[in-house]
Write an enzyme that holds these catalytic residues in place. Structure first.
Site, PDB file in Angstrom:
ATOM      1  N   ASN A  12     -20.735  19.107 -18.012  1.00  0.00           N
ATOM      2  CA  ASN A  12     -20.147  19.168 -19.387  1.00  0.00           C
ATOM      3  C   ASN A  12     -19.213  17.930 -19.470  1.00  0.00           C
ATOM      4  OD1 ASN A  12     -19.057  19.799 -21.685  1.00  0.00           O
ATOM      5  ND2 ASN A  12     -17.970  21.718 -20.888  1.00  0.00           N
ATOM      6  N   LYS A  14     -17.609  17.163 -21.893  1.00  0.00           N
ATOM      7  CA  LYS A  14     -16.643  17.262 -23.038  1.00  0.00           C
ATOM      8  C   LYS A  14     -16.433  16.036 -23.761  1.00  0.00           C
ATOM      9  CE  LYS A  14     -14.258  20.486 -19.837  1.00  0.00           C
ATOM     10  NZ  LYS A  14     -13.407  21.361 -19.455  1.00  0.00           N
ATOM     11  N   HIS A  98     -18.468  27.909 -25.133  1.00  0.00           N
ATOM     12  CA  HIS A  98     -17.437  27.550 -24.107  1.00  0.00           C
ATOM     13  C   HIS A  98     -16.129  27.960 -24.608  1.00  0.00           C
ATOM     14  CE1 HIS A  98     -14.975  24.855 -21.684  1.00  0.00           C
ATOM     15  NE2 HIS A  98     -16.179  24.436 -21.184  1.00  0.00           N
ATOM     16  N   GLU A 100     -13.220  26.546 -24.566  1.00  0.00           N
ATOM     17  CA  GLU A 100     -12.567  25.644 -25.512  1.00  0.00           C
ATOM     18  C   GLU A 100     -12.973  25.521 -26.999  1.00  0.00           C
ATOM     19  OE1 GLU A 100     -13.223  22.125 -23.042  1.00  0.00           O
ATOM     20  OE2 GLU A 100     -12.011  22.804 -21.394  1.00  0.00           O
ATOM     21  N   GLU A 170     -17.263  31.499 -16.475  1.00  0.00           N
ATOM     22  CA  GLU A 170     -16.072  30.474 -16.405  1.00  0.00           C
ATOM     23  C   GLU A 170     -14.836  31.196 -16.711  1.00  0.00           C
ATOM     24  OE1 GLU A 170     -17.800  26.511 -17.075  1.00  0.00           O
ATOM     25  OE2 GLU A 170     -17.123  27.145 -19.160  1.00  0.00           O
ATOM     26  N   GLY A 176     -10.423  23.343 -15.636  1.00  0.00           N
ATOM     27  CA  GLY A 176      -9.486  22.174 -15.583  1.00  0.00           C
ATOM     28  C   GLY A 176      -8.306  22.295 -15.019  1.00  0.00           C
ATOM     29  N   SER A 216     -13.333  24.261 -12.055  1.00  0.00           N
ATOM     30  CA  SER A 216     -12.796  23.546 -11.012  1.00  0.00           C
ATOM     31  C   SER A 216     -13.883  23.452  -9.881  1.00  0.00           C
ATOM     32  CB  SER A 216     -11.495  23.944 -10.473  1.00  0.00           C
ATOM     33  OG  SER A 216     -10.525  23.679 -11.581  1.00  0.00           O
TER      34      SER A 216
HETATM   35  C1  PEP Z   1     -15.801  23.519 -18.104  1.00  0.00           C
HETATM   36  O1  PEP Z   1     -15.254  22.781 -18.885  1.00  0.00           O
HETATM   37  O2  PEP Z   1     -17.119  23.941 -18.337  1.00  0.00           O
HETATM   38  C2  PEP Z   1     -15.405  23.160 -16.561  1.00  0.00           C
HETATM   39  C3  PEP Z   1     -15.965  24.082 -15.700  1.00  0.00           C
HETATM   40  O3  PEP Z   1     -14.337  22.370 -16.470  1.00  0.00           O
HETATM   41  P1  PEP Z   1     -13.760  22.123 -14.915  1.00  0.00           P
HETATM   42  O4  PEP Z   1     -15.156  21.812 -14.106  1.00  0.00           O
HETATM   43  O5  PEP Z   1     -13.128  20.720 -15.064  1.00  0.00           O
HETATM   44  O6  PEP Z   1     -12.935  23.155 -14.571  1.00  0.00           O
END
Ligand code: PEP
Length: 253
Positions: A12, A14, A98, A100, A170, A176, A216
């Site tokens: 992703n 973003k 997601h 976000e 997630e 993040g 992460s």
């Molecule tokens: C995500 O936004 O789906 C995600 C898992 O981000 P990160 O790997 O940066 O934590």
């Protein structure tokens, strides 16, 4: 038994990468990816979809996904993109729900149910994201929280529709932040999700469902996460922006 499930690593991106940078990243990933049984899905911003679909054209196990779609077929929805438009540029997947999008764009289960329907109607496979905030985890309510997300956005589907989905767990506190769920925390939730799906759609559908972990994931922790019996891959944010890291994660099974 888990061998029968599709292993998936999705990136992703973003809101990152200009047009030129996006092409470079996709080309770099393609060059580093040798044949793999893992399904790799690149989910760049909309502006990249057409050019990256040309780059990955015909490469087995490398597919294209969007990060969102609208629920309507077409119409006066300034700034939005429909599922059929995404199909028309070669997308086969779409990330929906997601955290976000939920936080910054007010997406809730009722809206997501409509987006899931639109995606399926137009032949896109949703990667449906779920996961709890930190205070919910600390209150030990995380499993109930995720159950409500699945019930609200997905459990209206028929079993054959549901079978087209992938779920990404997630935990919001791990996205993040550099804070990863422990492999045991991921496994606990993935097994719970599989059980919820088994209760609703039966053991066969649950067994075939790919459940990805996101939050992460990095080259140095992917192996241990992916070794869990109910973790079928990852949804990768930050580490998907560096070809070397992303491909190392893909090769972590
Ligand atoms: C995500 O936004 O789906 C995600 C898992 O981000 P990160 O790997 O940066 O934590």
């Amino acid at each position: 038994m888990s061998e029968e499930r599709l292993k998936i690593v999705a990136g992703n991106w973003k809101m990152h990468k200009t047009y030129r940078e996006g092409r470079e990243l996709a080309l770099d990933i393609v060059e580093r990816l040798t044949t793999t049984q893992t399904m790799v899905i690149l989910c760049p911003p909309f502006i990249h979809l057409k050019s990256i679909s040309t780059i990955i054209n015909d490469i087995t196990h490398l597919e294209l996904g969007a990060q969102n779609c609208h629920f309507a077929e077409q119409g006066a929805y300034t700034g939005e993109v429909s599922a059929s438009m995404l199909r028309s540029v070669g997308c086969t997947w779409v990330i929906l729900g997601h955290s976000e999008r939920r936080e910054y764009f007010g997406e809730d289960e009722a809206l997501l149910a409509k987006k899931v329907d639109a995606a399926l109607t137009h032949g896109l496979r949703p990667i449906f994201c779920c996961g709890e905030p930190l205070e919910v985890r600390e209150a030990a309510q995380h499993i109930e929280w995720v159950q409500r997300q699945l019930e609200g956005a997905l459990f209206h589907l028929e079993a054959d529709e549901f079978a087209r989905l992938v779920i990404a767990y997630e935990p919001i506190w791990a996205i993040g932040t550099g804070k990863t769920a422990t492999p045991q925390q991921a496994q606990e939730m993935h097994a719970a999700i599989r059980q919820m799906v088994a209760d609703k759609y039966g053991a066969q559908v649950a067994h075939k469902l790919s459940i990805l972990y996101g939050g992460s994931v990095k080259p140095n922790n992917a192996k241990e996460l992916f070794a869990q019996p109910d973790v079928d891959g990852g949804l990768i944010g930050g580490a998907s922006l560096r070809a070397e890291d992303f491909v190392t994660i893909v090769k972590s099974f």
